[in-house]
Design an enzyme around this catalytic site. Structure first.
Site, PDB file in Angstrom:
ATOM      1  N   ASP A  93       0.576  -1.130  -0.252  1.00 21.26           N
ATOM      2  CA  ASP A  93       0.182  -0.121   0.056  1.00 21.26           C
ATOM      3  C   ASP A  93       1.186   1.100  -0.356  1.00 21.26           C
ATOM      4  O   ASP A  93       2.032   1.084   0.042  1.00 21.26           O
ATOM      5  CB  ASP A  93      -1.054  -0.176   1.147  1.00 21.26           C
ATOM      6  CG  ASP A  93      -0.246  -0.097   2.368  1.00 21.26           C
ATOM      7  OD1 ASP A  93       1.159  -0.151   2.094  1.00 21.26           O
ATOM      8  OD2 ASP A  93      -0.934  -0.411   3.947  1.00 21.26           O
ATOM      9  N   SER A  94       0.336   2.627  -0.304  1.00 27.80           N
ATOM     10  CA  SER A  94       0.806   4.045  -0.787  1.00 27.80           C
ATOM     11  C   SER A  94       1.279   4.069   0.320  1.00 27.80           C
ATOM     12  O   SER A  94       2.619   5.439   0.867  1.00 27.80           O
ATOM     13  CB  SER A  94       0.604   4.688  -1.503  1.00 27.80           C
ATOM     14  OG  SER A  94      -0.850   5.101  -1.026  1.00 27.80           O
ATOM     15  N   GLY A  95       0.887   4.352   1.952  1.00 23.53           N
ATOM     16  CA  GLY A  95       0.648   4.674   3.116  1.00 23.53           C
ATOM     17  C   GLY A  95      -0.109   5.798   3.059  1.00 23.53           C
ATOM     18  O   GLY A  95      -0.520   6.297   4.193  1.00 23.53           O
ATOM     19  N   GLY A  96      -1.663   5.829   2.198  1.00 22.91           N
ATOM     20  CA  GLY A  96      -2.188   6.926   2.090  1.00 22.91           C
ATOM     21  C   GLY A  96      -2.753   6.307   3.052  1.00 22.91           C
ATOM     22  O   GLY A  96      -4.078   7.705   4.085  1.00 22.91           O
ATOM     23  N   ASP A 147      -2.817   8.343  -2.199  1.00 23.31           N
ATOM     24  CA  ASP A 147      -3.742   9.113  -1.851  1.00 23.31           C
ATOM     25  C   ASP A 147      -4.669   8.940  -0.996  1.00 23.31           C
ATOM     26  O   ASP A 147      -3.587   9.183   0.718  1.00 23.31           O
ATOM     27  CB  ASP A 147      -4.922   8.115  -2.531  1.00 23.31           C
ATOM     28  CG  ASP A 147      -5.427   6.380  -1.467  1.00 23.31           C
ATOM     29  OD1 ASP A 147      -4.540   6.490  -0.471  1.00 23.31           O
ATOM     30  OD2 ASP A 147      -6.822   5.700  -0.862  1.00 23.31           O
ATOM     31  N   GLN A 190     -11.683   7.362  -4.619  1.00 21.24           N
ATOM     32  CA  GLN A 190     -12.165   7.526  -3.385  1.00 21.24           C
ATOM     33  C   GLN A 190     -13.875   8.548  -4.126  1.00 21.24           C
ATOM     34  O   GLN A 190     -13.784   7.535  -4.368  1.00 21.24           O
ATOM     35  CB  GLN A 190     -11.042   8.511  -3.409  1.00 21.24           C
ATOM     36  CG  GLN A 190      -9.819   7.884  -1.998  1.00 21.24           C
ATOM     37  CD  GLN A 190     -10.010   6.965  -0.730  1.00 21.24           C
ATOM     38  OE1 GLN A 190     -11.109   6.864  -0.760  1.00 21.24           O
ATOM     39  NE2 GLN A 190      -8.700   6.423  -0.582  1.00 21.24           N
ATOM     40  N   ASP A 267      -7.962  -7.584   1.894  1.00 18.66           N
ATOM     41  CA  ASP A 267      -7.114  -7.069   2.613  1.00 18.66           C
ATOM     42  C   ASP A 267      -7.258  -7.278   3.628  1.00 18.66           C
ATOM     43  O   ASP A 267      -8.157  -6.418   3.448  1.00 18.66           O
ATOM     44  CB  ASP A 267      -5.639  -6.502   1.728  1.00 18.66           C
ATOM     45  CG  ASP A 267      -5.619  -5.258   2.560  1.00 18.66           C
ATOM     46  OD1 ASP A 267      -5.310  -5.061   3.723  1.00 18.66           O
ATOM     47  OD2 ASP A 267      -6.490  -4.375   1.966  1.00 18.66           O
ATOM     48  N   CYS A 305     -12.062 -28.019   9.247  1.00 16.71           N
ATOM     49  CA  CYS A 305     -11.138 -27.507   8.740  1.00 16.71           C
ATOM     50  C   CYS A 305      -9.549 -28.743   8.647  1.00 16.71           C
ATOM     51  O   CYS A 305      -9.774 -29.533   9.785  1.00 16.71           O
ATOM     52  CB  CYS A 305     -10.813 -26.541  10.008  1.00 16.71           C
ATOM     53  SG  CYS A 305      -9.468 -25.266   9.532  1.00 16.71           S
ATOM     54  N   CYS A 307      -6.748 -27.412   8.380  1.00 17.45           N
ATOM     55  CA  CYS A 307      -5.274 -26.452   8.428  1.00 17.45           C
ATOM     56  C   CYS A 307      -4.252 -27.528   9.642  1.00 17.45           C
ATOM     57  O   CYS A 307      -4.587 -27.901  10.816  1.00 17.45           O
ATOM     58  CB  CYS A 307      -5.540 -25.125   9.010  1.00 17.45           C
ATOM     59  SG  CYS A 307      -5.544 -25.142  10.685  1.00 17.45           S
ATOM     60  N   CYS A 310      -5.957 -27.511  13.579  1.00 17.68           N
ATOM     61  CA  CYS A 310      -7.309 -28.681  13.023  1.00 17.68           C
ATOM     62  C   CYS A 310      -6.938 -29.944  13.434  1.00 17.68           C
ATOM     63  O   CYS A 310      -7.483 -30.850  13.428  1.00 17.68           O
ATOM     64  CB  CYS A 310      -8.208 -28.021  12.589  1.00 17.68           C
ATOM     65  SG  CYS A 310      -9.187 -26.320  12.852  1.00 17.68           S
ATOM     66  N   HIS A 336      -5.012 -20.939  12.282  1.00 16.28           N
ATOM     67  CA  HIS A 336      -6.414 -20.889  11.445  1.00 16.28           C
ATOM     68  C   HIS A 336      -7.003 -20.140  10.521  1.00 16.28           C
ATOM     69  O   HIS A 336      -7.719 -20.134   9.556  1.00 16.28           O
ATOM     70  CB  HIS A 336      -6.810 -21.832  13.086  1.00 16.28           C
ATOM     71  CG  HIS A 336      -7.942 -21.740  12.141  1.00 16.28           C
ATOM     72  ND1 HIS A 336      -8.974 -23.257  11.937  1.00 16.28           N
ATOM     73  CD2 HIS A 336      -9.335 -21.014  12.490  1.00 16.28           C
ATOM     74  CE1 HIS A 336      -9.968 -22.725  12.240  1.00 16.28           C
ATOM     75  NE2 HIS A 336     -10.170 -21.826  11.999  1.00 16.28           N
TER      76      HIS A 336
END
Length: 377
Positions: A93-96, A147, A190, A267, A305, A307, A310, A336
Site C-alpha cells: 500500500d502507499s501509506g495513504g 491517496d 475514493q 486484504d 477444517c 489446517c 485443526c 487457522h
C-alpha cells in the site's frame, strides 16, 4: 506491462468474476484474499507456513517500512522479496491509509502529508513522489498510488476536495513511477459515501489507464449495507479487463458479498488481529477459544477444517496455551484464521466456476449464523 488480468468466466447467478492475475512472481487465482504483512512479516507466520495454507500474495505497508528499517536498506537486501524470503507476489500500500489512521499526527497539503512518526515523533514527509520512490525501492509486484482516505462520516465538500486531490496525486504517482516494466501501479478510487464522487473518481483514474484499480475509503466505520451500495455504484465504471481490489476488507461475509459485486482482491488484518485475542472463524461461526467452556473440549477448533492447527491440536490445548501466554497458542489461531479465509476464497472461486455463488452465499451465511447479523465479528 508488469501485471495482466485474465478473465476466465463470469458467474451466471451473480456476475462475480473468476480470473487470473499474472505478475512477475507468479499467477494469482482470483477472487483472492491477501494476508497482511505490515512490517515485512505476517504476524506469527513463516513464509513456508503461508505457502502451506495456500496464500498466493501478501501485502506490506509502505509507511511502516519507510519509518523502519527504511526503504534504502530493503533495496540493498534485494527488495522485499529477498529481505523477507518470500518468492510469491507482494502488494504494497502507499501509506495513504496512515493519512487517515494517524489523523492526530499529520498535516495534509497539496504537496503531500507531513507526519509525526508513531515511533519517536520525528517529522516525516510523504508525497506521491516519495511514496512511489519508496515502493520502487521495495520492489513489490503491485504498488498503490498515494491517496487521501476521507473519514466516515464526512461532509460532501470536504470529500469532494479530497477526492479531486487524490486524482491529482494519482497522476503525479504515474509520472514518478520508475519501474513500470516490472511493478504495476494501481489507482485508488475514493469519493466517500457519495455515488457521484465515486463515479467521478473512477472516471478520473480510468482516464489515466492504470493496470488495476482499488476501492479505497470503505470499511472505515460505515454500515456494511452502505459499503455494498458504494461498490454497486462504482464497480460498473471500472474496466472489465483489469483487476479490482477492495482495500481493508476481510470479514467472511464481506469477502463473499464483495466477490458477488465483481471484486477480485481483498486484504485485511482481521484474521491475524482477532487470532491474537483468542478468537477464530469456524464453519459454524465465531469461536472465542479462551473462554472457560472449552477447558475440556478436546475437539479441533473447527471439525470441518484441514489446517495444521485443526489436524493436530484441540480447543482445550490451544486455550491452555493462550491462558498461559504461550506464543504457540496465538500462532495456531493465526494459522487457522488465515487458512479459513484462503479456503473460503477457494470455495468462492469454485462456486463462480459452477455458476452457483448466490446459492453458496446463502448456505454459508446460514451455517455461519450470519443472516440478520451484519458482520459476524
Amino acid at each position: 506491462m508488469a501485471v495482466r488480468y485474465e478473465l476466465i468466466k463470469t458467474c451466471a447467478q451473480t456476475g462475480a468474476r473468476l480470473g487470473r492475475l499474472h505478475t512477475p512472481h507468479g499467477v494469482i487465482d482470483t477472487p483472492t484474499f491477501m494476508p497482511v504483512g505490515t512490517q515485512a512479516t505476517v504476524k506469527g507466520m513463516a513464509p513456508e507456513e503461508l505457502k502451506e495454507l495456500g496464500a498466493q500474495i501478501i501485502l506490506s505497508n509502505t509507511y511502516h517500512l519507510f519509518v523502519r528499517p527504511g526503504h534504502e536498506l530493503i533495496r540493498e537486501a534485494g527488495g522485499l522479496h529477498g529481505f523477507m524470503n518470500w518468492d510469491r507476489p507482494i502488494l504494497t500500500d502507499s501509506g495513504g491509509f496512515q493519512v487517515f489512521s494517524l489523523a492526530e499526527n499529520r498535516k495534509i497539503t497539496e504537496e503531500g502529508v507531513t507526519f509525526r512518526s508513531h515511533l519517536n515523533g520525528d517529522k516525516l514527509f510523504l508525497s506521491p513522489e516519495v511514496a512511489t520512490h519508496v515502493q520502487n525501492a521495495l520492489g513489490s509486484d503491485i504498488m498503490m498510488a498515494f491517496d487521501e482516505c476521507p473519514p466516515y462520516p464526512a461532509e460532501y465538500d470536504y470529500v469532494k476536495r479530497s477526492t479531486e486531490r487524490t486524482s491529482r496525486w494519482a497522476e503525479r504517482c504515474l509520472k514518478a513511477h520508475e519501474r513500470p516494466h516490472d511493478q504495476a501501479l494501481f489507482g485508488i478510487v475514493q469519493g466517500g459515501m457519495f455515488p457521484e464522487l465515486r463515479r467521478q473518481s473512477a472516471a478520473d483514474l480510468t482516464s489515466l489507464d492504470f493496470p488495476g484499480y482499488a476501492m479505497g475509503g470503505l470499511s472505515v466505520g460505515e454500515p456494511k449495507a452502505l459499503m455494498y451500495e458504494m461498490l454497486e455504484e462504482t464497480v460498473p465504471f471500472l474496466p472489465a479487463g483489469k483487476p479490482r481490489y477492495l482495500m481493508g476488507v476481510g470479514s467472511p461475509d464481506a469477502l463473499v458479498e464483495g466477490s458477488m459485486r465483481g471484486i477480485d482482491m481483498f486484504d485485511c488484518v482481521l484474521p491475524t488481529r482477532i487470532a491474537r485475542n483468542g478468537t477464530v472463524m469456524t464453519s459454524q461461526g465465531r469461536l472465542v477459544v479462551r473462554h472457560a467452556k472449552y477447558i475440556r473440549d478436546f475437539s479441533p477448533l473447527d471439525p470441518e477444517c484441514g489446517c495444521y492447527a485443526c489436524r493436530h491440536y484441540s480447543r482445550a490445548y490451544i486455550r491452555h496455551l493462550i491462558k498461559a501466554d504461550e506464543m504457540f497458542g496465538l500462532r495456531l489461531t493465526t494459522i487457522h484464521n488465515l487458512h479459513f479465509l484462503v479456503e473460503l476464497m477457494r470455495q468462492v472461486r469454485e462456486a463462480i466456476r459452477e455458476d452457483r455463488l448466490r446459492d453458496f452465499r446463502n448456505e454459508f451465511f446460514e451455517k455461519y449464523g450470519m443472516e440478520g447479523n451484519e458482520s459476524g465479528f
